[in-house]
Design an enzyme around this catalytic site. Sequence first.
Site, PDB file in Angstrom:
ATOM      1  N   ASP A  75       0.692  -1.185   0.027  1.00  0.00           N
ATOM      2  CA  ASP A  75      -0.087   0.062  -0.041  1.00  0.00           C
ATOM      3  C   ASP A  75       0.647   1.470  -0.026  1.00  0.00           C
ATOM      4  O   ASP A  75       1.845   1.092   0.381  1.00  0.00           O
ATOM      5  CB  ASP A  75      -1.132   0.074   1.369  1.00  0.00           C
ATOM      6  CG  ASP A  75      -0.202   0.062   2.561  1.00  0.00           C
ATOM      7  OD1 ASP A  75       0.615  -0.884   2.607  1.00  0.00           O
ATOM      8  OD2 ASP A  75      -0.659   1.126   3.452  1.00  0.00           O
ATOM      9  N   GLU A 140      -0.002  -0.766   5.927  1.00  0.00           N
ATOM     10  CA  GLU A 140       0.849   0.107   6.700  1.00  0.00           C
ATOM     11  C   GLU A 140       1.034   1.471   6.712  1.00  0.00           C
ATOM     12  O   GLU A 140       1.151   2.095   7.731  1.00  0.00           O
ATOM     13  CB  GLU A 140       2.477  -0.470   6.310  1.00  0.00           C
ATOM     14  CG  GLU A 140       3.658  -0.355   7.009  1.00  0.00           C
ATOM     15  CD  GLU A 140       4.050   1.019   7.142  1.00  0.00           C
ATOM     16  OE1 GLU A 140       5.082   1.468   7.684  1.00  0.00           O
ATOM     17  OE2 GLU A 140       3.982   1.895   5.965  1.00  0.00           O
TER      18      GLU A 140
END
Length: 402
Positions: A75, A140
Amino acid sequence: MDPTDPAAILAGLIRCPSVTPQEGGALALLEALLARQDFEVARPVFSETGTEPVENLFARLGDDGPHLVFAGHTDVVPPGDLAAWSHGPFAASIAGGEMIGRGAVDMKGGIAAFAAATARYVRKHAAPRGQLSFLITGDEEGPAVNGTVKLLDWARERGERFDACLVGEPTNPEALGDMIKIGRRGSLSCEVRVAGLQGHVAYPHLADNPVRSAVQIAEALLATPLDGGTEVFQPSNLEITAIETGNPSVNVIGARCSVFFNVRFNDLWTVETLKAELAERIAAGAASERLRPARPAAAYDLVWRDRPSEAFSTKGEAGTKGAALTDALVAAIAEKTGRAPQLSTSGGTSDARFIKDHCPVIEFGLVGKTMHMSNERVALSDLEGLTEIYEAFIARWFAANA
């Protein structure tokens, strides 16, 4: 796609718009790449009330023996103002020997390099005598609720046990090989909600200005350093991040004021001992009469933010798993770059703070100068260099743990 070519893998990953919490195709690309190399791949999805569900990936090569895991995230943060980019943030354009795109260094580049390094190692040596895994999250850069924490618990429940972990975050400040993160400072945040009594500024004796108390509390928090640091940690640092009243009027004394602060702390403290110290300082500030003569101690509430993180370090005593992990990476960096990396605990938090509870963990990746910036980019030479370091590291770690 050539599984040994980190540039091709990175280009594919960048072209997947995986802005948290969207998978964007990045994990699917990685799954296909690893499955073709005989990895057993799982794609667990985790969710929690009030949060978006998040896709994750766990892939393992080998069934028993010493277990090395590479951890990271696909991500990325949003690209921001598109006009500020010289090339499309998800185009993976190459200009001046650099690949440009969101996630180039944070941290799709690290994933691409480790995937390519693994493929190169297996082609040269066959599968390692042990287990090699990828533990990749899509959460994250977001709240970190449905990512690494749940993925680690999921892995443990199915019997996975890790001996060492390398996180591929961009750790180098200037050049490849500058720095390995062997730990991270803890993080603790709080809001102090100070109560007052609303009134007219021309009649302050009829009111109780909470800003005065808030200033005293801020001074009490900041006046004395928390500590002087340790051998592996810099001094703990407290920053006041905001003082807010919610009062736009210049002729009204407000009824409340909040002081927000964050502490990045070393291993001289635990979350609980630090809370106790800060609570004492806050109480002293609230009771001070310097700005509130002849007034009783101000009333306040402490609102500690959820999920603080403890400080940790992967210690390198000879003969430990942490030493074997660190030594293998230091030697690989020296072999490929000629540099002796600094062993550091500086910077912010990362998912290593969760992994430390499962096995020794260190972090090493690309140069991080452009992470989260417009025109985030990585030099293709650095991408190749990191791949070579990772390949040498894999060989050294399995040789040391044979």
